[in-house]
Motif scaffolding. Structure first.
Motif, PDB file in Angstrom:
ATOM      1  N   VAL A  41      41.452 -37.732  39.411  1.00 18.38           N
ATOM      2  CA  VAL A  41      42.473 -38.394  38.866  1.00 18.38           C
ATOM      3  C   VAL A  41      43.239 -37.674  38.264  1.00 18.38           C
ATOM      4  O   VAL A  41      44.611 -37.558  38.433  1.00 18.38           O
ATOM      5  CB  VAL A  41      41.703 -39.522  37.938  1.00 18.38           C
ATOM      6  N   ASN A  42      42.713 -36.599  37.294  1.00 24.82           N
ATOM      7  CA  ASN A  42      43.805 -35.712  36.813  1.00 24.82           C
ATOM      8  C   ASN A  42      44.586 -34.607  37.707  1.00 24.82           C
ATOM      9  O   ASN A  42      45.684 -34.495  37.531  1.00 24.82           O
ATOM     10  CB  ASN A  42      43.200 -34.778  35.596  1.00 24.82           C
TER      11      ASN A  42
ATOM     12  N   THR B 198      45.288 -35.189  40.820  1.00 24.81           N
ATOM     13  CA  THR B 198      46.380 -36.344  41.363  1.00 24.81           C
ATOM     14  C   THR B 198      47.517 -36.401  40.327  1.00 24.81           C
ATOM     15  O   THR B 198      48.685 -36.382  40.976  1.00 24.81           O
ATOM     16  CB  THR B 198      45.847 -37.544  41.928  1.00 24.81           C
ATOM     17  N   LEU B 199      47.484 -36.812  39.299  1.00 22.23           N
ATOM     18  CA  LEU B 199      48.457 -37.051  38.350  1.00 22.23           C
ATOM     19  C   LEU B 199      49.297 -35.741  38.341  1.00 22.23           C
ATOM     20  O   LEU B 199      50.449 -35.800  37.842  1.00 22.23           O
ATOM     21  CB  LEU B 199      47.925 -37.446  37.188  1.00 22.23           C
ATOM     22  N   ILE B 200      48.631 -34.572  38.313  1.00 20.14           N
ATOM     23  CA  ILE B 200      49.397 -33.440  38.121  1.00 20.14           C
ATOM     24  C   ILE B 200      50.170 -33.142  39.299  1.00 20.14           C
ATOM     25  O   ILE B 200      51.348 -32.469  39.249  1.00 20.14           O
ATOM     26  CB  ILE B 200      48.392 -32.249  37.750  1.00 20.14           C
TER      27      ILE B 200
ATOM     28  N   LEU C 156      51.347 -35.246  41.298  1.00 20.88           N
ATOM     29  CA  LEU C 156      52.565 -35.996  41.441  1.00 20.88           C
ATOM     30  C   LEU C 156      53.496 -35.796  40.303  1.00 20.88           C
ATOM     31  O   LEU C 156      54.434 -36.577  40.359  1.00 20.88           O
ATOM     32  CB  LEU C 156      51.903 -37.384  41.375  1.00 20.88           C
TER      33      LEU C 156
ATOM     34  N   ILE D 229      53.394 -36.459  37.350  1.00 18.55           N
ATOM     35  CA  ILE D 229      53.287 -37.472  36.182  1.00 18.55           C
ATOM     36  C   ILE D 229      52.902 -36.793  34.840  1.00 18.55           C
ATOM     37  O   ILE D 229      53.461 -37.218  33.811  1.00 18.55           O
ATOM     38  CB  ILE D 229      52.339 -38.780  36.677  1.00 18.55           C
ATOM     39  N   ILE D 230      51.886 -36.003  34.672  1.00 21.20           N
ATOM     40  CA  ILE D 230      51.575 -35.436  33.610  1.00 21.20           C
ATOM     41  C   ILE D 230      51.484 -33.586  33.924  1.00 21.20           C
ATOM     42  O   ILE D 230      51.648 -33.270  35.149  1.00 21.20           O
ATOM     43  CB  ILE D 230      50.070 -35.644  33.303  1.00 21.20           C
TER      44      ILE D 230
END
Length: 293
Positions: free
Chosen positions: A139-140, A142-144, A146, A148-149
């Motif tokens: 999860v983390n 993937t968000l990095i 993309l 997003i975070i």
């Protein structure tokens, strides 16, 4: 002349007594099982909870209502249980609605996806969430990737991970009662509302939703009560920082060997559950929630 219908013949009375005796004999094994597996353990817990070093004592209950750690633990348990219950309704209602309003292969696939987690151990699912939500988890990462975070989120070893993992386990307990109630709602009522000129949202709000309310209440009670005593997932995903009542009982027994304190906590939690049922019964009779006429 006496009315023979007002009197019962000895043969009829004998048959009635025989029937009552048969029912009692048939119920005896079940009553014995309830007594051995439920009433006796509760009686033992009650005795343990009022035993002190010098005999009878209410010190265990006094600590529960005076020490902050117990108030914080019960508050955290109620808060997480309520959050999981509300999220279960928000996520489970559309799933149950889709399964109930469709038919054939689509409905079967939706129900299969709901029931499939039951085939996997809760422990395995909790460890899976631990892997997915950790700082370098899927999860983390993937968000990095993309954008997003910019840095990993703290998704485990806190209340967030506890809610996510518990929600995943509890969702089927919400969907299945909802589906069973929605499936029994006559489609003719919805068609009649449409034929009278009602818009779809009005039909859903005034016709479908009130008839689905017992399913919402049944699923909410089931999810909320199970969450109150849930242990494995909060222990793993909470990382010891999010302490629930079940974990407090376990620590009293394993770390401090304080059976009296653990018994008192368990009985207070049981009293909270009975209080919840009493409050729900004041709003919607339990017979309606359970579908008993």
């Amino acid at each position: 002349m006496q009315d023979k219908g007002l009197f019962t013949s000895p043969d009829v009375q004998r048959e009635e007594r025989k029937e009552h005796l048969t029912m009692v004999l048939l119920l005896t094994p079940a009553l014995l099982m309830v007594a051995v597996l439920l009433l006796l353990p509760m009686f033992w817990l009650g005795l343990q909870s009022i035993q002190g070093e010098d005999g009878f004592s209410l010190a265990n209950y006094t600590r529960i209502f005076t020490e902050a750690i117990y108030w914080d633990t019960f508050g955290t348990t109620l808060q997480i249980s309520l959050i999981v219950t509300v999220l279960s309704i928000l996520l489970g209602f559309p799933i149950a609605y889709a399964a109930a309003r469709t038919s054939g292969l689509i409905s079967s696939l939706i129900l299969l996806c709901v029931i499939l987690p039951f085939w996997t151990s809760v422990l395995v699912r909790s460890y899976a969430w631990l892997v997915l939500l950790q700082r370098r988890g899927v999860v983390n990462q993937t968000l990095i990737d993309l954008g997003i975070i910019s840095r990993p989120l703290e998704l485990v070893h806190n209340a967030t991970g506890t809610v996510i993992g518990t929600l995943h386990v509890m969702l089927p307990f919400m969907v299945l009662p909802l589906y069973s109630v929605m499936k029994k709602i006559p489609n003719d009522l919805l068609l009649a509302s449409d034929s009278l000129g009602a818009k779809p949202f009005y039909t859903f709000r005034r016709v479908f939703l009130p008839m689905a309310a017992p399913g919402v209440m049944a699923g909410s009670i089931l999810v909320f009560v199970i969450c109150l005593g849930f242990f494995i997932t909060p222990e793993l995903l909470g990382g010891g920082r999010t302490v629930l009542v079940s974990m407090l009982v376990q620590r009293n027994v394993e770390l401090y060997h304080a059976w009296g304190a653990a018994s008192a906590v368990g009985l207070v939690l049981l009293a909270v559950v009975f209080l919840i049922f009493w409050a729900v019964n004041k709003v919607i009779p339990i017979e309606r929630v359970l579908g008993v006429r």
